[in-house]
Design a protein around this motif. Structure first.
Motif, PDB file in Angstrom:
ATOM      1  N   ALA A  20       0.840  -1.200   0.000  1.00 47.08           N
ATOM      2  CA  ALA A  20       0.000   0.000   0.000  1.00 47.08           C
ATOM      3  C   ALA A  20       0.877   1.253   0.000  1.00 47.08           C
ATOM      4  N   LEU A  70       2.088   2.136  -3.522  1.00 48.21           N
ATOM      5  CA  LEU A  70       1.089   2.539  -4.513  1.00 48.21           C
ATOM      6  C   LEU A  70       0.839   4.039  -4.435  1.00 48.21           C
ATOM      7  N   ASP A  85      -0.892   7.532  -3.645  1.00 48.52           N
ATOM      8  CA  ASP A  85      -1.663   7.845  -2.441  1.00 48.52           C
ATOM      9  C   ASP A  85      -3.164   7.831  -2.705  1.00 48.52           C
ATOM     10  N   ASP A 140     -10.225   6.925  -4.944  1.00 45.66           N
ATOM     11  CA  ASP A 140      -8.830   6.520  -5.051  1.00 45.66           C
ATOM     12  C   ASP A 140      -8.473   6.303  -6.507  1.00 45.66           C
ATOM     13  N   ARG A 174      -4.472   2.078  -7.363  1.00 47.66           N
ATOM     14  CA  ARG A 174      -4.433   1.769  -5.944  1.00 47.66           C
ATOM     15  C   ARG A 174      -5.581   0.841  -5.550  1.00 47.66           C
ATOM     16  N   SER A 230      -5.171  -2.680  -7.134  1.00 45.33           N
ATOM     17  CA  SER A 230      -4.057  -3.442  -6.561  1.00 45.33           C
ATOM     18  C   SER A 230      -4.404  -3.933  -5.162  1.00 45.33           C
TER      19      SER A 230
END
Lengths: 109, 853
Positions: free
Chosen positions: B355, B358, B360, B366, B370, B373
Motif C-alpha cells: 500500500a 502505490l 496515495d 482513489d 491503488r 491493486s
C-alpha cells in the motif's frame, strides 16, 4: 485340467451344468460372496468378462488360487480377502461373479 | 473417457530403436514402472531428491511426476509412471503408462516390485519384458519380505528373468547407489541382458501367424515389437485394434481376418485365448516365485493382519474412523486457525508495504491503480491466510495415505457411499471439503481424481462443494448469532450434518439421472501393509500439495478478483451524485480551513494537495501506531512521522498547546466526515454496479426464497470468494455503522423494520449451504473434468437445488406461520428420511464392457 477353467463362454456353461449334475460329497462349489468370514476356497472360474475379469486376474484372483475370506466391512460389504501375502478388498457384487470350490465342507452358508 | 490418440508420436521410429531404446535424446531417460503400493513413489523420491515436478500427462488428469539426478557428471531424467497392475488398456492409468513408454522410448525401465508380493508383481514384469526395453528390477521393500519370513534368491531371480535385480528399501534409501550404478551400466551398454521371453505353449502357432500377418504392415508395427502387439491383439486390446483400423488402408479386413483366425483357434482348442495367455503368465510367475522364494518359517499372522483385526473390527471400525476424522478436524482446522493468528500480522505487514508503494489515496476517490491493486492483494491474502491450515491438513492426509489407513477408510465407508452412487475413495475428498465444518472444496475436488470409477468420480466432484468450507462459516456464525441465538448448538448441528445429507441425496439424484450412463468400475483394491510414514516423505507431500494449491488457486484468484472488481465498480454513480458528494466534502474542508485560519493565522491556508497529504498522513499514523505494539515501537513511529513532516506531526500529535489541540480535534472531525462520505460512495457504487443491478433484477425470483436485492448482491459476490459475502453485507447494512454497532446488531435492526424473520434467515442459511462452488472450485471442476459443460453444470445444479430448497422452506414456513427453528426441524426430518429411502433404490450399473452370464 487347467484348461477347462478357461473355456469359452458356451462350453463354460456346460461345465457348470455338469458340476451341478454330479454333486460330490467332497467338492462343493459356490460363489465367493457365499463364503463366510474365516472360510477358504479355491477359485474355479470367473463369470465376468472385460475390465472386471482383467482386474481380478491382475490382482492375482486366478483360477486354482486359494482365497481366504478374512472379514466383511462393518456394513457387511465389501469383503476383505487374503490370497498368498496380499490383502484385497472386493465388493460382494463382484465376488458373486467368482465361482469357488469350498475347501471345508461346513463353510457354505 | 477421453485421452490422447494413442501412439500419436511414435510414427517414424524404426522397430530397432524401439527395442534398443537408442534415440537421439541427449539425456538418458529412466522410467519407473510398477504396481500400486509397491513403493514406487518412495523410490522415485529417493532417486531424484528435491529436483522433481508434477504435471499432467497431455489431455488427461493423471499426474506425471518427473525429476532427475546426476551420475558421472551426466544428468539422468526419471519419470514415475502411474501405478498399474498390467499393461493392458482397460484403465486410464494403464493406457497413459503404456503410451508414455512407447512414445518416449526410455533407455531403462526400472520395474519396481513389492518383494513381499513377488508373484503378483511378476505379472506386470512379464508384460514389461515383452515390450522389449532394457530393464532392471528394483526388488523393493525387501525388509518387509524378510520380516514375513520370505527369503528371496536374488541371483536365481536374475538368472530366470535375464535382468539385473537390485534389492532396495525405498524408505531407508537402501540400494540407491546399486540401482544408480545398474542404471548407468545399462544406459552405457555395459550391461547386456539376455532378457526372458515368455512362451505361450499352445498359443504359439496362433501368435506366430498373427506376428507374420502384422509384420507385413510396417505402418502398423513401427515403434512396437511385433510380438508384443500380437499378444495384446489376442487379448482383445481395443487400442491396438483401433490402431490397425486407423493406420492401415485395409485395416478392417486385416483385423477381421486375424479375429477369425483367433475364433477358429479358440473353437479348435476349446479355450478362451485371452484367458489362456493370462494363465500362462500366471503359471510362469508362479513357477519363478516358487523357484526363487523360500519360506523360512511357517505362516503366522503379520503385524498388518493383527492391526486389521482391531481396526477393521465391526464395532471398533466406526469409532476409529470417527476419532480419525475428529483428530484431523481438531488438528488442522482448530489448531491451524489458531496458527493463522500468528501468520496474519505478517501478511498484514506485507499488505501495508505494498500500500505504501502505490499512489496515495484520493480525497474521495482513489486512483484505480491503488484500488485495484489493494483489491487483488486482499483477495490473495485471504487465501494465503489458510496456508497453515492446509499445511497441517495435507500433512495429516499424507500420514494417513502412507500408513495405509486411507485404503482401510475407503474399505469401511464403501458400502454407505456405494448406496448413493459414490465410492469408498470418495471419503478423502469429502474430508478435505469439510465434513463437519471447515475445509476447502478446491483440494477436495483435486483429490477426487484418485477415484477409479468414472461415474463415482463425477458424482464426487459435483457433490464435494456442498461440504462446509471454511469461507462459509463466517456467514453461518453471523446468521446463527442473530436469528438462532437461543438454539446455537442445534443450528450448528443442523448446518454441519444437513450438508452431508444433501450431498448424498444429490449424488444419488445425479447417478440415477444425468450421469447414469457413465461407466463404472468394480471396487477391487489391494490393501497395502501398514507402514510407519517417514517425516521426510510426509513433509515433501504436504509442501508439494500446498504449493499446487497456491499455484492453481492463486492464479485464478487474481483473474477473478479483477473481474469482480469491474462488476462492482462499473457503471458506477453518475456525475450529479458525485458532484453532491464532492460539495459535501468541500464544505467540510472549508470549515476546517476557516477554523485553522482563526485559530492560528501563521499557518496560512492549506492547499488541496497539502490537505490530502495531511489526511493520508493521519490514516498512516493511526495505522502505524496500531501496528507498533506500543512502548518503544510507538516512539519509533513518532520519530518517523516527525522527521517526515514537522508541521503535520504537530497536528497529528498535539503537545499541550491549546491551539494545536483544537486543530487536531477539527482534523479528526474532517477525517471521519471523509470516511463516511467514502463509505456512502462505495455503497452507491455497489447499488449502481452490474452486480447490484443483477441483484435487483433477480429480486422477483429470489422473493420466493425471501431474499431481497441486498442479500442477492452478497450471494452473487460470494461466488467469487465466499469470504466476501459477509464483507458485502457489512457495506450494505451500514446504517448505524458510525454508532459502532456490530454488523449483527445492524442487520437485526434493519431486519425488524423490513420483516426479515428467522424463517428468512433459515432460507438464506440453506441456500448458502447448497450454494454453487466458488469460482476457484468451479475452475478446478473444469480442470478435473476437462469440460466447460460440467463446470457450468456444477454451478447451475446447486443453484437450482438451493433455490428449490430455500423456496420450499420459506413458502411452506410462511403458509404454516412457522418459526425458523420449527421449519429447521421439519426440513431436517424430511431431508433425512428422503435420503435414507433414496439409498435403497438400486442404480443400474453400466459396467465397462461387462457381460454377466
Amino acid at each position: 485340467m487347467q484348461i477347462s477353467f478357461f473355456k469359452q463362454r458356451k462350453p463354460m456353461k456346460n461345465a457348470r451344468k455338469q458340476s451341478h449334475m454330479r454333486p460330490s460329497h467332497h467338492r462343493k462349489f459356490c460363489r465367493l460372496n457365499d463364503l463366510k468370514p474365516g472360510c477358504c476356497g479355491r477359485i474355479r472360474h470367473h463369470h465376468s468378462s472385460g475390465a472386471i475379469r482383467r482386474r481380478l486376474l491382475d490382482l492375482g484372483l486366478v483360477p486354482e488360487t486359494t482365497v481366504v475370506v478374512v472379514c466383511a466391512a462393518p456394513l457387511n460389504d465389501p469383503l476383505l480377502l487374503k490370497l498368498e501375502n496380499d490383502q484385497i478388498a472386493l465388493r460382494r457384487r463382484e465376488a458373486a461373479l467368482i465361482e469357488v470350490e469350498t475347501l471345508f465342507d461346513d463353510s457354505v452358508s | 473417457m477421453k485421452s490422447e490418440p494413442a501412439f500419436s508420436h511414435s510414427a517414424g521410429r524404426s522397430p530397432e530403436s524401439a527395442r534398443t531404446g537408442r534415440t537421439s535424446r541427449k539425456r538418458p531417460l529412466v522410467v519407473l514402472a510398477g504396481q500400486q503400493n509397491g513403493g514406487k513413489s518412495t523410490l522415485f523420491n529417493t532417486l531424484t531428491g528435491a529436483s522433481q515436478h508434477i504435471a499432467n500427462y497431455p489431455g488427461v488428469t493423471v499426474d506425471k511426476k518427473s525429476g532427475s539426478y546426476r551420475h558421472h557428471q551426466i544428468r539422468i531424467d526419471v519419470v514415475d509412471l502411474p501405478g498399474t497392475y498390467s499393461l493392458t488398456s482397460f484403465s486410464l492409468e494403464e493406457r497413459v503408462a503404456r503410451d508414455f513408454i512407447f512414445t518416449s522410448h526410455p533407455d531403462v525401465v526400472v520395474n519396481v516390485v513389492d518383494a513381499a508380493g513377488l508373484k503378483r508383481s511378476l505379472l506386470l514384469t512379464l508384460q514389461l519384458l515383452e515390450a522389449g526395453f532394457p530393464m532392471i528390477m528394483a526388488l523393493n521393500m525387501i525388509d518387509v519380505a524378510h520380516r514375513r519370513g520370505l527369503s528371496i534368491d536374488v541371483n536365481r531371480l536374475e538368472d530366470r528373468l535375464g535382468i539385473r535385480v537390485i534389492p532396495t528399501i525405498g524408505r531407508k534409501r537402501q540400494g540407491k547407489n546399486a540401482l544408480k550404478k545398474a542404471i548407468w551400466q545399462t544406459t552405457t551398454g555395459e550391461l547386456e541382458h539376455q532378457q526372458f521371453q515368455m512362451v505361450y505353449e499352445k498359443a504359439e502357432p496362433l501368435l506366430a501367424r498373427v506376428e507374420q500377418e502384422l509384420s507385413r504392415h510396417p505402418e502398423i508395427t513401427t515403434g512396437y515389437p511385433v510380438r508384443w502387439m500380437a499378444v495384446r491383439l489376442m487379448e482383445e486390446d481395443d487400442q491396438i485394434e483401433k490402431r490397425i483400423c486407423e493406420l492401415s488402408k485395409n485395416g478392417h479386413l486385416l483385423l477381421s481376418e486375424l479375429m477369425s483366425a483367433k475364433t477358429a483357434f479358440e473353437t479348435d482348442q476349446s479355450l478362451n485365448i485371452s484367458d489362456y495367455l493370462a494363465s500362462c503368465r500366471e503359471k510362469t510367475a508362479a513357477r519363478i516365485t516358487r523357484e526363487c522364494v523360500t519360506k523360512t518359517r511357517a505362516d503366522r499372522p503379520t503385524l498388518t493382519e493383527k492391526i486389521d483385526r482391531v481396526v477393521l473390527n465391526r464395532l471398533l471400525a466406526p469409532l476409529f474412523l470417527l476419532a480419525t476424522v475428529y483428530l484431523i478436524y481438531d488438528l488442522s482446522i482448530v489448531r491451524g486457525y489458531q496458527l493463522t493468528q500468528y501468520t496474519w500480522p505478517l501478511l498484514a505487514t506485507l499488505r501495508n508495504m505494498v500500500a505504501g508503494l502505490l499512489p496515495d489515496a484520493g480525497l474521495l476517490l482513489d486512483p484505480y491503480l491503488r484500488a485495484l491493486s489493494l483489491w487483488i492483494i486482499d483477495s490473495t491474502l485471504t487465501l494465503l491466510n489458510y496456508i497453515p491450515i492446509f499445511f497441517i491438513l495435507f500433512g495429516l492426509i499424507a500420514i494417513l495415505e502412507d500408513s495405509g489407513y486411507m485404503a482401510r477408510i475407503a474399505f469401511i465407508m464403501d458400502k454407505l457411499f456405494y448406496n448413493y452412487g459414490l465410492h469408498g475413495q470418495s471419503t478423502l475428498p469429502f474430508i478435505l471439503g469439510g465434513v463437519f465444518a471447515g475445509g476447502c472444496a478446491v483440494p477436495g475436488v483435486m483429490a477426487a481424481r484418485a477415484i477409479p470409477d468414472e461415474r463415482a468420480r463425477m458424482a464426487t466432484i459435483l457433490t464435494v462443494p456442498f461440504m462446509n468450507c471454511m469461507a462459509k462459516i463466517p456467514l453461518y456464525t453471523l446468521i446463527v448469532n442473530i436469528y438462532f441465538a437461543n438454539y446455537k448448538s442445534w443450528a450448528m448441528l443442523f448446518i454441519s450434518t444437513i450438508t452431508i445429507i444433501v450431498a448424498l441425496f444429490a449424488a444419488k439424484l445425479l447417478t440415477t439421472t444425468v450421469i447414469r450412463q457413465m461407466t463404472t468400475t468394480p471396487f477391487v483394491m489391494a490393501l497395502p501393509a501398514y507402514h510407519l510414514p517417514t517425516v521426510g516423505a510426509v513433509l515433501t507431500r504436504a509442501l508439494e500439495r500446498v504449493w499446487l494449491y497456491v499455484k492453481k488457486v492463486g492464479t485464478i484468484v487474481v483473474v477473478v478478483a479483477v473481474i469482480i472488481f469491474v462488476l462492482l465498480q462499473w457503471p458506477g454513480i453518475n456525475k450529479q451524485q458525485m458532484a453532491g458528494y464532492q460539495q459535501q466534502m468541500q464544505q467540510a474542508t472549508d470549515t476546517f480551513c476557516k477554523m485553522i485560519e482563526t485559530a492560528d493565522p501563521h499557518l496560512g491556508r492549506f492547499t488541496d494537495s497539502q490537505l490530502l497529504d495531511l489526511l493520508n498522513d493521519y490514516d498512516d499514523y493511526k495505522r502505524a501506531l496500531f501496528a507498533s505494539g506500543g512502548g518503544k515501537g510507538k516512539r519509533d513511529v513518532d520519530r518517523k512521522f516527525q522527521s517526515r513532516n514537522e508541521l503535520f506531526f504537530s497536528i497529528l500529535k498535539p503537545e499541550k498547546d491549546e491551539t494545536a489541540r483544537k486543530i487536531s480535534r477539527a482534523l479528526k472531525k474532517l477525517h471521519s466526515k471523509r470516511k463516511r462520505l467514502r463509505r456512502e460512495i462505495k455503497e452507491a457504487r455497489i447499488v449502481n454496479s452490474f452486480l447490484g443491478m443483477t441483484g435487483k433484477i433477480l429480486e422477483p425470483v429470489s422473493r420466493f426464497a425471501g431474499f431481497d436485492w441486498k442479500i442477492n448482491v452478497a450471494l452473487l459476490s460470494s461466488f467469487a470468494a465466499r469470504e466476501s459475502s459477509v464483507a458485502t453485507l457489512g457495506v450494505l447494512f451500514r446504517e448505524g455503522a458510525d454508532a459502532n454497532l456490530t454488523l449483527e446488531q445492524r442487520m437485526d435492526n434493519e431486519g425488524r423494520s423490513t420483516g426479515f424473520s428467522s424463517l428468512n434467515a433459515l432460507a438464506l442459511l440453506l441456500f448458502f449451504a447448497l450454494y454453487p462452488p466458488c469460482l476457484a472450485t468451479a475452475i478446478m471442476v473444469k480442470v478435473q473434468t476437462q469440460s466447460y459443460k460440467w463446470m457450468l453444470f456444477s454451478i447451475i445444479f446447486p443453484t437450482v437445488l438451493g433455490l428449490i430448497a430455500a423456496g420450499l422452506v420459506y413458502s411452506i414456513g410462511s403458509y404454516l406461520n412457522a418459526t425458523g427453528i420449527q421449519m429447521m426441524g421439519i426440513f431436517y426430518g424430511v431431508a433425512l428420511t428422503t435420503t435414507i429411502l433414496f439409498g435403497f433404490i438400486k442404480t443400474g450399473n453400466k459396467l465397462k464392457k461387462e457381460k454377466i452370464e
